[in-house]
Design a protein around this motif. Structure first.
Motif, PDB file in Angstrom:
ATOM      1  N   VAL A 156       0.842  -1.191   0.000  1.00  0.00           N
ATOM      2  CA  VAL A 156       0.000   0.000   0.000  1.00  0.00           C
ATOM      3  C   VAL A 156       0.880   1.246   0.000  1.00  0.00           C
ATOM      4  O   VAL A 156       1.755   1.402   0.862  1.00  0.00           O
ATOM      5  CB  VAL A 156      -0.926   0.013   1.229  1.00  0.00           C
ATOM      6  N   PRO A 157       0.691   2.138  -0.973  1.00  0.00           N
ATOM      7  CA  PRO A 157       1.496   3.366  -0.990  1.00  0.00           C
ATOM      8  C   PRO A 157       1.140   4.300   0.152  1.00  0.00           C
ATOM      9  O   PRO A 157       0.074   4.163   0.784  1.00  0.00           O
ATOM     10  CB  PRO A 157       1.157   3.986  -2.355  1.00  0.00           C
ATOM     11  N   ALA A 158       2.010   5.252   0.425  1.00  0.00           N
ATOM     12  CA  ALA A 158       1.792   6.177   1.545  1.00  0.00           C
ATOM     13  C   ALA A 158       0.518   6.990   1.362  1.00  0.00           C
ATOM     14  O   ALA A 158      -0.207   7.248   2.320  1.00  0.00           O
ATOM     15  CB  ALA A 158       3.002   7.095   1.691  1.00  0.00           C
ATOM     16  N   ALA A 159       0.248   7.413   0.151  1.00  0.00           N
ATOM     17  CA  ALA A 159      -0.964   8.193  -0.124  1.00  0.00           C
ATOM     18  C   ALA A 159      -1.879   7.358  -0.991  1.00  0.00           C
ATOM     19  O   ALA A 159      -1.465   6.808  -2.010  1.00  0.00           O
ATOM     20  CB  ALA A 159      -0.600   9.495  -0.840  1.00  0.00           C
ATOM     21  N   VAL A 160      -3.130   7.250  -0.550  1.00  0.00           N
ATOM     22  CA  VAL A 160      -4.111   6.479  -1.321  1.00  0.00           C
ATOM     23  C   VAL A 160      -5.284   7.385  -1.666  1.00  0.00           C
ATOM     24  O   VAL A 160      -5.624   8.305  -0.908  1.00  0.00           O
ATOM     25  CB  VAL A 160      -4.599   5.238  -0.546  1.00  0.00           C
ATOM     26  N   PRO A 161      -5.932   7.181  -2.817  1.00  0.00           N
ATOM     27  CA  PRO A 161      -7.045   8.042  -3.226  1.00  0.00           C
ATOM     28  C   PRO A 161      -8.268   7.837  -2.342  1.00  0.00           C
ATOM     29  O   PRO A 161      -8.571   6.710  -1.924  1.00  0.00           O
ATOM     30  CB  PRO A 161      -7.305   7.619  -4.669  1.00  0.00           C
TER      31      PRO A 161
END
Length: 549
Positions: A156-161
């Motif tokens: 999971v990336p640091a920023a998610v939509p």
């Protein structure tokens, strides 16, 4: 009456595939995986990025992927979208969906914005598995109603939509027995490029993949000792079906990194490849490179390379020792036209295969005589050999299968011996002052000029109504544009009305990730400030031959 079908005997002068004539009920991806695992066991089927898997291990990986999907709540008939660069998980999930009876929806990694949103919404995918670096592409999109989870395969990336449930990759679950999907059940939805409207999701049944493996395997004469090398993306039908060709033939499938002109021949040599696949500009790019000792330091005997320019077809073989093979195939239709790789004619696709039917028709679906160009329409005898329609677009399905023939949208010509030659896409046909012009034919003439490396011909608006002919050119290194010389080159080779009025030099043609020219981009750009106008320059045509009458 007791029928004996053509495809049960020696076929079209080619060595028949060892699995030709398999009972229809067994023409499924799970059936092929199980059958070939029992036959070939520990023999390598897949090589990719240092990983090697045997036939038995590929079968087992599909069963594990099916169990993983089922544990995540995916049921038979539900869609799983996949948006990845080439990686083992992409192939596992495609095969796992087939094993489970679910439907894989591979998406082009170049999709952005409205086109990506359309394909996610249209497919009704419950899950989207994608490279973590691509998660940010969801940010500007409204979450599709059916999409319940996004699996970021690299974490999971640091920023998610906002609005999306972004999770890490699912944990592997226990393998499942094959769910018994039938040959007519949809295995995958593959989206077309959508150049004339929203992309259409082609419903590819299980047996269509079997027929891809059989038909192309026979044309290329793929056997157990072959190594099939591709660096095309797995979300494209070409690379997926090359895997099935290896599966059907008992061969080895080597998936390489993205195409690099400087590394292509060393990579196929390292892979010990005997068969490879070239699309779009790849043939031109390889030919345009300086000669090297690497040109023949490989074992490749044949490359499937549809629509290779006639001017370089034979030259490629002479230089690289590789026979280029033409054929006709599409996502909807399989590969119903082609001949053995040993029986090629530059510029011709081949003949219709046994068990398939082709007609060349006018705008009323009336068959035209040999030697007259018209639209190619196709039918098949073997069940489920073609796509079953466009997903959630019944009106487009009816339109394409008008009069119970699939309308390809391709303009072709058939000779008296049954050979078919591609002329143009109908939507690329240009009408100028009452005359129909084939963009493909104009491109072939321009490519024959020594200064031209690549070209795309397209219509632009004319002040006199209908179209004017325009061409975007990529020049060979060290050459400069002499537009009048190009016109003079065309004069003895084209009817006067087909000679481009507008010529423009570009650094590169706009391409899809599959190497096809995006003519829609050029048409939208139209007549640019750097376009050379033959009429404004005062270059008058010498109306030679029939074009001058």
């Amino acid at each position: 009456m007791n029928h004996v079908h053509d495809w049960e005997q020696a076929v079209d002068g080619m060595r028949p595939s060892p699995l030709r004539g398999l009972p229809v009920a067994e023409q499924t991806l799970p059936g092929l995986l199980a059958r070939q695992a029992a036959t070939y066991g520990d023999k390598p089927l897949l090589r990719f990025d240092g990983l090697e898997r045997s036939f038995a291990e590929m079968r087992d990986a599909a069963a594990v992927a099916a169990g993983t999907l089922a544990a995540a709540g995916i049921a038979r008939g539900e869609r799983v979208a996949l948006m990845c660069e080439n990686r083992i998980e992409l192939l596992d999930f495609v095969l796992g969906c087939a094993w489970l009876g679910a439907v894989a929806v591979p998406l082009n990694t170049a999709l952005r914005g409205a086109q990506l949103e359309h394909q996610l919404v249209n497919s009704g995918a419950r899950v989207l598995a994608l490279d973590s670096a691509l998660v940010e592409l969801l940010e500007p999109l409204d979450p599709p109603p059916a999409l319940e989870a996004v699996w970021a395969l690299d974490g999971v990336p640091a920023a998610v939509p906002a609005g999306y449930a972004v999770l890490g990759p699912p944990a592997a679950a226990a393998p499942l027995p094959a769910a018994g999907a039938g040959p007519g059940d949809t295995a995958a939805i593959l989206y077309t490029s959508g150049t004339t409207g929203p992309s259409k999701g082609v419903q590819c049944p299980q047996a269509q993949f079997y027929w891809w493996g059989v038909l192309m395997g026979e044309m290329l004469e793929i056997g157990e000792d072959d190594v099939l090398y591709t660096n095309l993306p797995l979300f494209h039908t070409n690379a997926l079906n090359a895997f099935v060709q290896a599966l059907v033939a008992g061969a080895t499938y080597h998936l390489g990194p993205r195409f690099s002109a400087s590394r292509f021949w060393p990579r196929v040599a390292e892979a010990e490849a005997t068969v490879t696949y070239l699309l779009g500009a790849m043939v031109n790019i390889l030919v345009s490179r300086p000669p090297s000792a690497e040109d023949r330091a490989h074992a490749v005997r044949v490359a499937l390379a549809p629509a290779t320019p006639v001017a370089i077809f034979d030259a490629f073989g002479e230089r690289f020792g590789v026979q280029l093979a033409e054929a006709y195939g599409s996502t909807e239709t399989n590969a119903p036209i082609g001949v053995s790789w040993r029986e090629q004619r530059a510029g011709w696709m081949g003949r219709v295969r046994s068990g398939f039917h082709a007609r060349v028709v006018d705008e009323h679906d009336d068959e035209v005589p040999d030697g007259v160009a018209g639209e190619l329409v196709l039918r098949h005898d073997p069940p489920y050999a073609f796509a079953t329609g466009y997903f959630a677009m019944p009106e487009k399905t009816v339109e394409a299968w008008q009069n119970l023939w699939f309308h390809t949208g391709d303009r072709v010509l058939r000779d008296e011996d049954g050979w078919l030659r591609f002329m143009d896409r109908l939507k690329d046909a240009i009408r100028r002052r009452g005359e129909n012009i084939s963009a493909f034919e104009v491109e072939q003439v321009l490519l024959a000029h020594p200064s031209v490396s690549a070209v795309a011909v397209f219509p632009v608006a004319s002040e006199l109504a209908e179209d004017e002919v325009a061409a975007a050119l990529v020049l060979e290194d060290g050459t400069t544009a002499d537009f009048e010389a190009l016109v003079r080159h065309c004069e003895p080779r084209l009817a006067y009305f087909a000679i481009p009025r507008y010529l423009r030099v570009v650094a590169a043609l706009p391409l899809t990730t599959n190497g096809k020219v995006r003519k829609a981009v050029l048409r939208e750009e139209g007549i640019t400030g750097d376009s050379w106008d033959r009429e404004a320059a005062g270059v008058r045509l010498r109306r030679l031959g029939s074009g001058g009458r």
